[in-house]
Enzyme design. Sequence first.
Site, PDB file in Angstrom:
ATOM      1  N   ASP A   7     161.977 -35.582   4.116  1.00 28.79           N
ATOM      2  CA  ASP A   7     162.063 -34.277   4.766  1.00 28.79           C
ATOM      3  C   ASP A   7     161.982 -34.534   6.270  1.00 28.79           C
ATOM      4  O   ASP A   7     160.889 -34.645   6.827  1.00 28.79           O
ATOM      5  CB  ASP A   7     160.917 -33.371   4.310  1.00 28.79           C
ATOM      6  CG  ASP A   7     160.915 -32.032   5.034  1.00 28.79           C
ATOM      7  OD1 ASP A   7     162.008 -31.502   5.293  1.00 28.79           O
ATOM      8  OD2 ASP A   7     159.813 -31.525   5.339  1.00 28.79           O
ATOM      9  N   GLU A  67     166.845 -34.071   2.915  1.00 24.67           N
ATOM     10  CA  GLU A  67     167.126 -32.640   3.101  1.00 24.67           C
ATOM     11  C   GLU A  67     168.119 -32.487   4.237  1.00 24.67           C
ATOM     12  O   GLU A  67     167.954 -33.064   5.313  1.00 24.67           O
ATOM     13  CB  GLU A  67     165.841 -31.879   3.421  1.00 24.67           C
ATOM     14  CG  GLU A  67     166.060 -30.378   3.591  1.00 24.67           C
ATOM     15  CD  GLU A  67     164.758 -29.613   3.727  1.00 24.67           C
ATOM     16  OE1 GLU A  67     164.021 -29.512   2.735  1.00 24.67           O
ATOM     17  OE2 GLU A  67     164.479 -29.131   4.831  1.00 24.67           O
ATOM     18  N   ASP A 140     154.879 -31.304   4.261  1.00 22.85           N
ATOM     19  CA  ASP A 140     156.061 -32.137   4.489  1.00 22.85           C
ATOM     20  C   ASP A 140     156.227 -33.152   3.360  1.00 22.85           C
ATOM     21  O   ASP A 140     157.341 -33.466   2.953  1.00 22.85           O
ATOM     22  CB  ASP A 140     155.937 -32.879   5.821  1.00 22.85           C
ATOM     23  CG  ASP A 140     155.573 -31.954   6.964  1.00 22.85           C
ATOM     24  OD1 ASP A 140     156.481 -31.517   7.681  1.00 22.85           O
ATOM     25  OD2 ASP A 140     154.372 -31.667   7.122  1.00 22.85           O
TER      26      ASP A 140
END
Length: 202
Positions: A7, A67, A140
Site C-alpha cells: 500500500d 494498490e 497501512d
Amino acid sequence: MRIFGIDPGSVRTGYGCVETDGRSVRLVTCGAIAATSGDAFPERLARIHRELSSLLEGCRPDYVAVESLFHATNVRSALKLGHARGVAILAAVEAGCQVVEYAPAEIKRAVVGYGRAEKHQVQEMIRILLGLVEPPSPHDAADALAVAICHLHTMPPSGRGARGSGLERGTSDPGPGIPTPGSRMPGSQPRSWRQYRPPATG
C-alpha cells in the site's frame, strides 16, 4: 504460494505478505515503512526502496500486488504518491517478482464485499480471514494485506498451490530476519467474507 501486498505512501508505506497452500491462508509478515521526521523526499523514496528490497529478499514472494493510484487531495500529493509507487514497483521487479495492480474499490469488494468499506472494516475482515487475535496495525499494513488477499481471491483455484517454503516445509519460518506478528485463533477460519458468520449471541 506467497503474495506480497504493498500500500504505497510517501509518508508511510504498508506491506504485508500472506502464504497459501490452496486450502488455507496464513500471515507471513506485515508492517509499515515510515518516514523519519526531517527526511527529505528523495531520502523517503530511498528508504521505501531499500526496506522493501530487503523484505522481498526475505519473503521470496511469487507475486507482488500493489494498490493502484486512485485519488489524491491535490496534484502535489498525487505526484508524491506516484513516486512512492514507482520505487515500490521497481523493488518488486528487481526482486524478480511478477507485479499486479488493483484499484482500491476492487480490493475492498474482494475482501469485505463492499467497494466503499471503511478502513476499520477492512482491518476486521483481514483479522478474520487470517485468524488473528487482533486486527493488523497500523491500517497501512491491513491495506497491504488486503491487496495481497485481493489477488489471491482473483486467481483461479488451480493457481493457489503450495510452494517450496513455509507450509510445504511444515514450518512457519517466513524467511531470514522477517518477523511474524499476531497469532492464530483456534479452530478453522473463513477463507472469504462470504463464509463469515457472526458469533451467536445469548
